[in-house]
Write a protein that holds these residues in place. Structure first.
Motif, PDB file in Angstrom:
ATOM      1  N   PRO A 111       0.746  -1.367  -0.105  1.00  0.00           N
ATOM      2  CA  PRO A 111      -0.104  -0.316   0.276  1.00  0.00           C
ATOM      3  C   PRO A 111       1.308   1.381   0.574  1.00  0.00           C
ATOM      4  O   PRO A 111       1.602   1.275   0.614  1.00  0.00           O
ATOM      5  CB  PRO A 111      -0.694   0.079   1.241  1.00  0.00           C
ATOM      6  CG  PRO A 111      -0.688  -1.406   2.195  1.00  0.00           C
ATOM      7  CD  PRO A 111       0.576  -1.993   1.177  1.00  0.00           C
ATOM      8  N   LEU A 131      -6.179  -2.048   1.090  1.00  0.00           N
ATOM      9  CA  LEU A 131      -7.038  -2.447   2.739  1.00  0.00           C
ATOM     10  C   LEU A 131      -8.191  -2.211   2.681  1.00  0.00           C
ATOM     11  O   LEU A 131      -8.895  -1.844   3.963  1.00  0.00           O
ATOM     12  CB  LEU A 131      -6.074  -1.401   3.360  1.00  0.00           C
ATOM     13  CG  LEU A 131      -4.857  -2.248   3.947  1.00  0.00           C
ATOM     14  CD1 LEU A 131      -3.697  -1.653   4.388  1.00  0.00           C
ATOM     15  CD2 LEU A 131      -4.716  -3.508   4.614  1.00  0.00           C
ATOM     16  N   THR A 151      -8.137   5.909   8.985  1.00  0.00           N
ATOM     17  CA  THR A 151      -7.829   5.631   9.649  1.00  0.00           C
ATOM     18  C   THR A 151      -8.377   5.555  11.075  1.00  0.00           C
ATOM     19  O   THR A 151      -8.365   4.140  12.261  1.00  0.00           O
ATOM     20  CB  THR A 151      -6.113   5.962  10.215  1.00  0.00           C
ATOM     21  OG1 THR A 151      -5.348   5.743   8.505  1.00  0.00           O
ATOM     22  CG2 THR A 151      -5.094   4.697  10.953  1.00  0.00           C
ATOM     23  N   LEU A 157     -10.774   2.134   9.719  1.00  0.00           N
ATOM     24  CA  LEU A 157      -9.612   1.331  10.323  1.00  0.00           C
ATOM     25  C   LEU A 157      -9.416   1.007  11.147  1.00  0.00           C
ATOM     26  O   LEU A 157      -8.775  -0.803  11.933  1.00  0.00           O
ATOM     27  CB  LEU A 157      -8.277   1.251   9.387  1.00  0.00           C
ATOM     28  CG  LEU A 157      -8.300   1.517   7.781  1.00  0.00           C
ATOM     29  CD1 LEU A 157      -6.870   1.826   6.967  1.00  0.00           C
ATOM     30  CD2 LEU A 157      -9.179   0.598   6.940  1.00  0.00           C
ATOM     31  N   ARG A 160     -10.001  -3.216  13.226  1.00  0.00           N
ATOM     32  CA  ARG A 160      -9.310  -3.687  12.462  1.00  0.00           C
ATOM     33  C   ARG A 160      -7.564  -3.496  13.265  1.00  0.00           C
ATOM     34  O   ARG A 160      -7.352  -4.198  12.742  1.00  0.00           O
ATOM     35  CB  ARG A 160      -9.704  -3.972  11.238  1.00  0.00           C
ATOM     36  CG  ARG A 160     -10.947  -4.417  10.798  1.00  0.00           C
ATOM     37  CD  ARG A 160     -10.773  -3.793   9.401  1.00  0.00           C
ATOM     38  NE  ARG A 160      -9.935  -3.877   8.230  1.00  0.00           N
ATOM     39  CZ  ARG A 160     -10.303  -3.732   6.808  1.00  0.00           C
ATOM     40  NH1 ARG A 160     -10.408  -3.251   6.424  1.00  0.00           N
ATOM     41  NH2 ARG A 160      -8.288  -4.170   6.206  1.00  0.00           N
ATOM     42  N   HIS A 223      -7.426  -8.068   8.420  1.00  0.00           N
ATOM     43  CA  HIS A 223      -7.739  -8.430   7.147  1.00  0.00           C
ATOM     44  C   HIS A 223      -8.699  -9.647   6.346  1.00  0.00           C
ATOM     45  O   HIS A 223      -7.107 -10.162   6.250  1.00  0.00           O
ATOM     46  CB  HIS A 223      -6.686  -7.488   6.021  1.00  0.00           C
ATOM     47  CG  HIS A 223      -7.433  -7.583   4.620  1.00  0.00           C
ATOM     48  ND1 HIS A 223      -8.462  -6.097   3.840  1.00  0.00           N
ATOM     49  CD2 HIS A 223      -7.258  -8.057   3.370  1.00  0.00           C
ATOM     50  CE1 HIS A 223      -8.580  -6.081   3.186  1.00  0.00           C
ATOM     51  NE2 HIS A 223      -7.805  -7.526   2.563  1.00  0.00           N
ATOM     52  N   THR A 260       2.586 -10.999   5.691  1.00  0.00           N
ATOM     53  CA  THR A 260       2.560 -10.249   5.248  1.00  0.00           C
ATOM     54  C   THR A 260       2.641  -9.666   3.898  1.00  0.00           C
ATOM     55  O   THR A 260       2.034  -9.704   3.128  1.00  0.00           O
ATOM     56  CB  THR A 260       2.612  -8.415   5.537  1.00  0.00           C
ATOM     57  OG1 THR A 260       2.347  -8.833   7.627  1.00  0.00           O
ATOM     58  CG2 THR A 260       1.582  -7.249   5.225  1.00  0.00           C
ATOM     59  N   LEU A 264       0.010  -9.991   0.468  1.00  0.00           N
ATOM     60  CA  LEU A 264      -0.248  -9.190  -0.380  1.00  0.00           C
ATOM     61  C   LEU A 264      -0.030  -9.790  -1.600  1.00  0.00           C
ATOM     62  O   LEU A 264      -0.923  -9.257  -2.820  1.00  0.00           O
ATOM     63  CB  LEU A 264       0.803  -7.535  -0.656  1.00  0.00           C
ATOM     64  CG  LEU A 264       0.087  -7.172   0.838  1.00  0.00           C
ATOM     65  CD1 LEU A 264       1.237  -6.167   1.491  1.00  0.00           C
ATOM     66  CD2 LEU A 264      -1.276  -6.692   1.592  1.00  0.00           C
TER      67      LEU A 264
END
Length: 269
Positions: A111, A131, A151, A157, A160, A223, A260, A264
């Motif tokens: 990201p 995201l 955020t 977000l 999460r 996520h 991660t 991704l």
């Protein structure tokens, strides 16, 4: 009578003194940095001497005055602004826009996004869209999109983020530092808004399951059934000559663990 002649030298002097005191720099130290003298700095600050355009810019550089406010200093002394403020969608900014788009694509699948001085999102890549794709429509429909609101909003977000207490504190401290540097009223208003967002008790006290790497505080976020961990990097332009460009920041979320990275890359196909 010229604009410069109508200006009161004490106006720019008061502004310069305010910036100097905020930066906690003495007149002597500033004089040494800017190749001047403490006596002349004192005369400028008290309005007994009108500084040249070059001296104003030199002092502003050594006081780390934001580009937008350097124009204000010049205007206060009766000079024309030195730095333009060109909209990013202006045809003359085409090469810059193309370069920024290539940069964002180059970070994929990680990201990355670009924000202005008040964290309004100027552009984002597909990794960032991944995201945000589960956020409520009313948050994504708000224009301009704001990175801090997305955020920290209780419907954004924030629920999460596993280490919300630490990450929220990090973001608010970052904004506090920027407010101190820029003295931006708009940024202060944004700070007061997001700092007042409610935080659920379970989020406020929730700790990350994994130890925090020594090199940076990660954002640990859930996520689609996966736990992703990112460290943030912020880049700005060096020696910008335009207010718009000076206020842009490129923020990237780099994976902090192999899991991660794997997720991704898989999600990007």
């Amino acid at each position: 009578m010229t604009t410069a002649a109508r200006k009161n030298p004490s106006e720019v002097g008061r502004l310069l003194r305010s910036w100097r005191e905020q930066r906690r720099v003495s007149q002597l130290e500033l004089a040494l940095r800017a190749d001047s003298s403490a006596r002349h700095i004192s005369f400028v600050e008290t309005g007994r001497s009108r500084p040249s355009e070059e001296l104003i810019l030199r002092l502003a550089e050594h006081l780390d005055v934001p580009v937008r406010d350097r124009n204000a200093l010049l205007l206060a002394a009766g000079y024309a602004p030195r730095f333009s403020e060109t909209p990013l969608d202006d045809p003359s900014m085409g090469a810059l826009r193309e370069g920024l788009e290539r940069l964002l694509r180059g970070y994929e699948p990680y990201p990355a996004f670009i924000v202005d001085a008040t964290y309004n999102v100027v552009a984002a890549n597909n990794g960032m869209a991944l995201l945000m794709d589960s956020l409520p429509e009313h948050l994504l429909a708000a224009q301009p999109l704001n990175a801090m609101r997305l955020t920290l909003h209780p419907e954004g977000l924030a629920p999460r983020i596993r280490n919300l207490r630490e990450w929220r504190g990090h973001l608010l401290a970052q904004m506090e530092r920027q407010i101190a540097l820029s003295r931006s009223d708009a940024l202060r208003e944004l700070y007061e808004e997001v700092a007042a967002y409610p935080v659920r008790a379970q989020d406020a006290g929730r700790e990350p399951q994994e130890p925090v790497p020594y090199f940076a505080l990660p954002m640990v976020i859930e996520h689609e059934g996966h736990v992703l961990s990112f460290v943030a990097s912020i880049s700005t332009f060096n020696t910008p000559m335009d207010v718009t460009v000076a206020e842009l920041a490129i923020e990237t979320l780099l994976p902090a663990d192999p899991a991660t990275v794997k997720y991704l890359r898989s999600a990007a196909g």
